[in-house]
Design an enzyme around this catalytic site. Structure first.
Site, mmCIF file in Angstrom:
data_model
loop_
_atom_site.group_PDB
_atom_site.id
_atom_site.type_symbol
_atom_site.label_atom_id
_atom_site.label_comp_id
_atom_site.label_asym_id
_atom_site.label_seq_id
_atom_site.Cartn_x
_atom_site.Cartn_y
_atom_site.Cartn_z
ATOM 1 N N GLU B 264 0.893 -1.150 0.000
ATOM 2 C CA GLU B 264 0.000 0.000 0.000
ATOM 3 C C GLU B 264 0.929 1.196 0.000
ATOM 4 O O GLU B 264 1.719 1.368 0.923
ATOM 5 C CB GLU B 264 -0.861 -0.087 1.264
ATOM 6 C CG GLU B 264 -2.107 0.739 1.221
ATOM 7 C CD GLU B 264 -2.010 1.813 2.265
ATOM 8 O OE1 GLU B 264 -2.317 1.560 3.425
ATOM 9 O OE2 GLU B 264 -1.584 2.930 1.891
ATOM 10 N N CYS B 299 -2.522 7.743 4.741
ATOM 11 C CA CYS B 299 -2.596 7.330 3.332
ATOM 12 C C CYS B 299 -3.839 7.929 2.688
ATOM 13 O O CYS B 299 -3.911 8.052 1.475
ATOM 14 C CB CYS B 299 -2.691 5.822 3.204
ATOM 15 S SG CYS B 299 -1.935 4.918 4.519
#
Lengths: 524, 524
Positions: B264, B299
Site C-alpha cells: 500500500e 494514506c
C-alpha cells in the site's frame, strides 16, 4: 461459413495488412489455406481503444443481459456446425470425438458462467450499517466487486476450443464484466476465426457495446507483447509454455501500471503409487491411457510416477510395458511441439541412471509421438533438477524410492504443480496422511485413485497451483471461481441510494446472499 | 516491561550482533535509548526456517485455537499498559489520545479476525457431488482455501501499532494460517519490541508452534530485501512509500518463485466539491481538520481538491484560509518524513501557475509541519503530472475547473487512488452520477460528504485501490476481506473421508455456509 483469413476488431472483420501466415496440418506437415492477414500497431490500438470504451457500458449491463450474452456465444458456436470440427481437426491433428467433446465443454463453460453471473454471488455484496450513535460514528459501508477492465487472452495450442478464443479465460473475463481482446493462437487460425466471428455475432445480437470482444492475429513477440503492454489492458490470461508465460509476466511487471498475469504454464503432475494400490490390476492400463490421451498434450498429463522399490512395482512396470506397447503413435498439435517432444525425450534418455522401461509403437508419420516410460532411482532424481522439467507429450518418468522417507522427500522436492495423484487403499492411509500436508502446499488439486487428465468444469475445481505450474496460485483457470481472477472490490461509503449499484441496494433486488454486519444474510 | 533492544526469533529474545541503531524522538530530534541490535543473515535464516517449519503445524490448528491466539495477542498488548503508549509517543511524536485509540483499533483488528476465523467462511468450502452415472462420470470434488505460507510483514511509520508489528497485515496473515516474520520499522523500534514480545508470549501461551511469529530488526536494504528473497516467504505485506513498495515488488518478481506483494503505497485521495455541497458552512472546517489530522500523515489524507470555478468556491477557499490559519504546526513522525515534506511543498510551490491560498501556523520546532492549501487551474493540472505526486503531510492542492467536462477530465486523469470523496447534495446528482463510473475504475473506496481519513475496520471496508495506490487492486489491507490476500484454493478429488479437512467433511461439523453443486447451502 467461409474462412477468410480475418480477425475481429469490435464489430468489423478485418484482414490484417502486416504480412500473412497460414495454419499447418500437422498430420501431413503442410500449410492449409487461406492466408491470414497479420495485425499491425493500428489494429492493436483500435481493439484496445474499443475495449477501453466498452468497459463502463459493458460492466453496467444487468446480470441477465450478461448471462444471456454468454449463452448466445455458446449457441452461435454450435451454429457453426461441422465446419468448426473439420477445421479444428485439420489444424490440430486431434480426432473428431475429442473435438466434439471439447466443443461441448466450451459451451458448458460459457453456460456455467452464465449461471455464475445470474447467481450474482461473485459480486461479494457486503454491507455494514451506519452506527451514527457510536463514538466515533460509523458510516454506511457497502462493498461489491467489479471487473478489473479489459483482459488480454492468449489461447492454448492444446485446446483449440476450450482454452482458446471463447475458452475459459474469455468466458470468465466476460462474466466478470471485462471486455476481452484475444490473441489468436497461430496453431489454429481458422478455428479461431470461426469462433471469433461467432462471439462477435453474439455480441451484436445481444446489443453489447462494440469492443466488448476483439480477436487479433499476429506473432507473440509483436502483437502478444504489445497487447500486454497496452495501458487499456488490465489483466492477462494465458495458457502455454513456461518461457511464454514468464515473458508475459516480465512485460506485465515492467509496465508503468503493473497488471496481474494468470499464466498456466507447466506441470509434471506427480503420481504417488502407494503399495496397496499396486494390487489394482487395472492400474497399468489406466496409467497408459491417461499418459497417451490426446498424445499426452495435457497440462495435467502424468509426467512423474513415484513408487516404492518392490516386486509389485516391478510387476506394475512390466504391465505398463505391455499396455504401452499396444499404443500407436499419434499426431501432435504442431511441428514445433513435436520437435520439442523429441528433443525432451532424447535429453531425458541421455541422463545417467535413467533407463527406458516401456515404449509405445514407433512411426515415421510426420509429427507423431511415440510414448515412453523411463525410470530412475530417487537419489538421482533428488540431485538432478533437470529430471523435473516438463516433457510436453506422452512420456513419463518413474522415480523408484528405497523407503517412505524418500517418497516424502520426492514430494517435498518437486516444484509447484497443477495436480498430484495418490493411488492408495485404506491400508496405505498412514503414508497417504503423511503425504497430504506436503501435497497441499505443492499442488492445486489432490486426487485419489485417478489421473489428473480430464478437468471437470464445476464449482469446486481448481486448475491452478504454486509456481511454476501457474504464475498465481491464488486462483484457478477452470471452474466457477475463475471469475474471481478478474474482479476487484470497491467500497461505497455513505453513497446516496440513487447512486448505489443494484447489488448493494437496501431492498436486495438481486436476492443475493450478502454479508450484513459480518453475518451471512440470505432468504434463499 | 524493560526495553532491551532485542528482536524476537521464534521463542527467543535475541540481541542482534550486526551493529546497532536507535529510535529518534522527532519532537526533539534526538536519539532515544536503548540501542537495538541489528539482525544478521543467520538471524534472518533462523526466523524464516522456523516459520517454514511452523507452517504445516500452525495451519492445522483448529479454528477455535487460532481465534483464541489472535484474541490472546490483543490481551497481551493491553497488558503492556501505559509503557507502550509512552514509548510510542516518544518515538512517533503522535499524541496520547491518538495512540490509545490506535491501540484499541489494533486490538479490535485482532478480535475481528478472530471472528472471521471462527466463522470459517474464509475457507470458501465448495463441494461438487460425484456423478458416477454420468458420461463421463464426475468425481467427488471439494475445494477449500488454505494459507499461502509464511508472510513477511513490513510495518508502516505512520501507524506504529495498527499497521505495524501486530497490525492488520500480521492479524490477517495469522488468521489465514500463515506464520509471520515482521521487519520492524526503524522509526518505532521500542514500540516494536514491546508488541513483538507480546505476540511471542501469546504464541507460547496458546501452544502455537515456534516460528509462527518472529520480528527482525535491521535495515530495509539488507534485512528487508533478503527477507522478501527468502524461499520460505510466500507473500509480502507492506505499507509505506511508493519507492519502497516498488523495490519490494521488483525483488519479489525476480525470485526463482515469484510471490505476491501487497504494497500500500501512495494516494492523493481526490475530493470533488460539487456546487450544492459548497453551501455547507461546515465544509471548510471539516476539510482543514481532515487535512491536518495526525500531521496529515495518513494514506487517505485529502491531497487534492477539485472544484468548479465560482464565487462559492472562492468563498470556500477563503473560509479554509481562516480555519487553517488557526491550526498550529505539529510534529511529524521522523526527521526524514519532515524533510521530504518540506521538499515536496517547496517543489509544488515553485510550479508555474500554482499559488498558495491558505496556510497553517509556522514554527521553528524540529520536525513540525506547517499546513498549506495551494491552488492551480485544471488546464495546468492536466498537463503536468508532477502536480499529481503525493506530498505526505498536511498539504493539499485545489484544482479549479472551468466546467463539468473539465472536472470529469481531472477524475479520468488521476492515477489509481485509495479513496475519492464526493461532496454533493441531491441537486448535484447528475454530475455525481457522471463521476461514479470513473471513480469506480480509479479508486478502492468512494465516499460521499466525508473525508477518507478514519478507515473503519469492518467487513465492507476496502483499503486498497488501483496502482500506484497499491500494488494489487484485487484486495484490501483493512477489514475482514484482508484475509483473502493470504489464501489459495486447493481441490480434493475423491479424497477418502478420513483424509479430508474438517471444513469439507460431509457432516459439515464447522456448520459453514458451503456452495454445494453450485448453490449456497446453509442452515444458519
Amino acid at each position: 461459413m467461409q474462412i477468410a483469413g480475418e480477425m475481429v476488431i469490435g464489430r468489423s472483420a478485418v484482414l490484417g495488412k502486416e504480412g500473412t501466415m497460414k495454419a499447418i496440418d500437422p498430420s501431413r506437415n503442410v500449410e492449409i489455406e487461406p492466408a491470414f492477414g497479420l495485425a499491425g500497431a493500428a489494429d492493436l490500438q483500435r481493439a484496445c481503444e474499443l475495449a477501453d470504451q466498452a468497459f463502463d457500458i459493458y460492466r453496467a449491463t444487468g446480470l441477465e443481459a450478461r448471462a444471456k450474452f454468454l449463452e448466445t456465444i455458446a449457441d452461435r458456436i454450435m451454429d457453426i456446425g461441422p465446419a468448426l470440427i473439420e477445421r479444428a481437426m485439420q489444424e490440430s491433428g486431434l480426432p473428431q470425438a475429442r473435438l466434439e467433446g471439447e466443443r461441448g465443454r466450451t459451451c458448458n463453460q460459457l453456460r456455467l458462467f452464465a449461471k455464475v453471473v445470474r447467481d450474482g454471488r461473485f459480486q461479494s455484496a457486503t454491507l455494514d450499517s451506519a452506527l451514527p450513535e457510536r463514538t466515533p460514528p460509523r458510516s454506511d459501508l457497502r462493498l461489491r466487486k467489479i471487473g478489473l477492465g479489459p483482459v488480454a487472452v492468449f489461447g492454448a495450442s492444446n485446446f483449440p476450443l476450450a482454452f482458446s478464443v471463447a475458452g475459459g479465460d474469455t468466458a470468465s473475463a466476460l462474466a466478470a464484466g471485462c471486455p476481452v481482446v484475444v490473441k489468436a493462437h497461430s496453431a489454429h487460425l481458422g478455428t479461431s476465426e470461426l469462433v471469433g466471428k461467432a462471439v462477435a455475432k453474439a455480441a451484436e445480437e445481444c446489443g453489447m457495446p462494440e469492443g466488448v470482444f476483439s480477436m487479433l492475429i499476429g506473432s507473440g513477440q509483436t502483437i502478444g507483447q504489445n497487447l500486454v503492454s497496452h495501458p487499456a489492458i488490465k489483466a492477462v490470461g494465458f495458457t502455454g509454455s513456461r518461457s511464454g508465460g514468464l515473458a508475459l509476466m516480465r512485460t506485465a511487471a515492467a509496465r508503468k501500471e503493473p497488471i496481474p498475469v494468470y499464466a498456466e504454464m507447466s506441470s509434471i503432475n506427480p503420481v504417488f503409487l502407494l503399495p496397496g494400490a499396486l494390487d489394482n490390476a487395472k492400474l497399468p492400463q489406466a496409467f497408459a491411457d491417461s499418459l497417451t490421451l490426446g498424445s499426452g498434450q495435457f497440462c495435467t498429463n502424468p509426467g512423474l510416477l513415484v513408487g516404492l522399490k518392490s516386486d509389485k512395482l516391478q510387476a506394475f512396470v512390466a504391465a505398463v510395458a505391455g499396455t504401452l506397447g499396444a499404443k500407436g503413435a499419434t499426431t501432435m498439435l504442431t511441428p514445433g511441439i513435436h520437435k520439442a517432444y523429441v528433443t525432451g525425450v532424447s535429453g531425458l534418455a541421455a541422463v545417467d541412471g535413467v533407463q527406458q522401461v516401456a515404449a509405445g509403437q514407433g512411426t515415421d508419420a510426420p509429427c507423431a509421438a511415440q510414448a515412453f516410460l523411463y525410470q530412475v532411482d530417487a537419489k538421482s532424481f533428488l540431485t538432478n533438477t533437470a529430471l523435473e522439467g516438463e516433457i510436453f507429450g506422452p512420456t513419463s518418468l518413474l522415480v523408484v524410492c528405497d523407503d517412505e522417507a524418500q517418497m516424502l522427500a520426492v514430494a517435498e522436492h518437486v516444484e509447484g504443480q497443477l495436480t498430484a495423484a495418490v493411488h492408495a487403499t485404506a491400508d496405505d492411509r498412514q503414508l497417504a496422511a503423511r503425504l497430504m500436508p506436503t501435497l497441499e502446499r505443492k499442488v492445486g488439486r489432490i486426487l485419489f485413485n485417478g489421473f489428473g487428465t480430464g478437468v471437470e468444469v464445476s464449482h469446486a475445481m481448481v486448475h491452478g497451483g504454486p509456481f511454476p505450474s501457474t504464475s498465481d496460485s491464488r486462483t484457478t483457470s477452470v471452474g466457477a471461481s475463475a471469475i474471481d481472477r478478474f474482479l476487484r472490490p470497491v467500497c461505497y461509503q455513505d453513497v446516496p441510494s440513487y447512486l448505489l449499484p443494484e447489488s448493494l441496494a437496501d431492498a436486495n433486488p438481486q436476492n443475493l446472499p450478502r454479508i450484513v454486519n459480518g453475518d451471512l444474510a440470505w432468504n434463499g
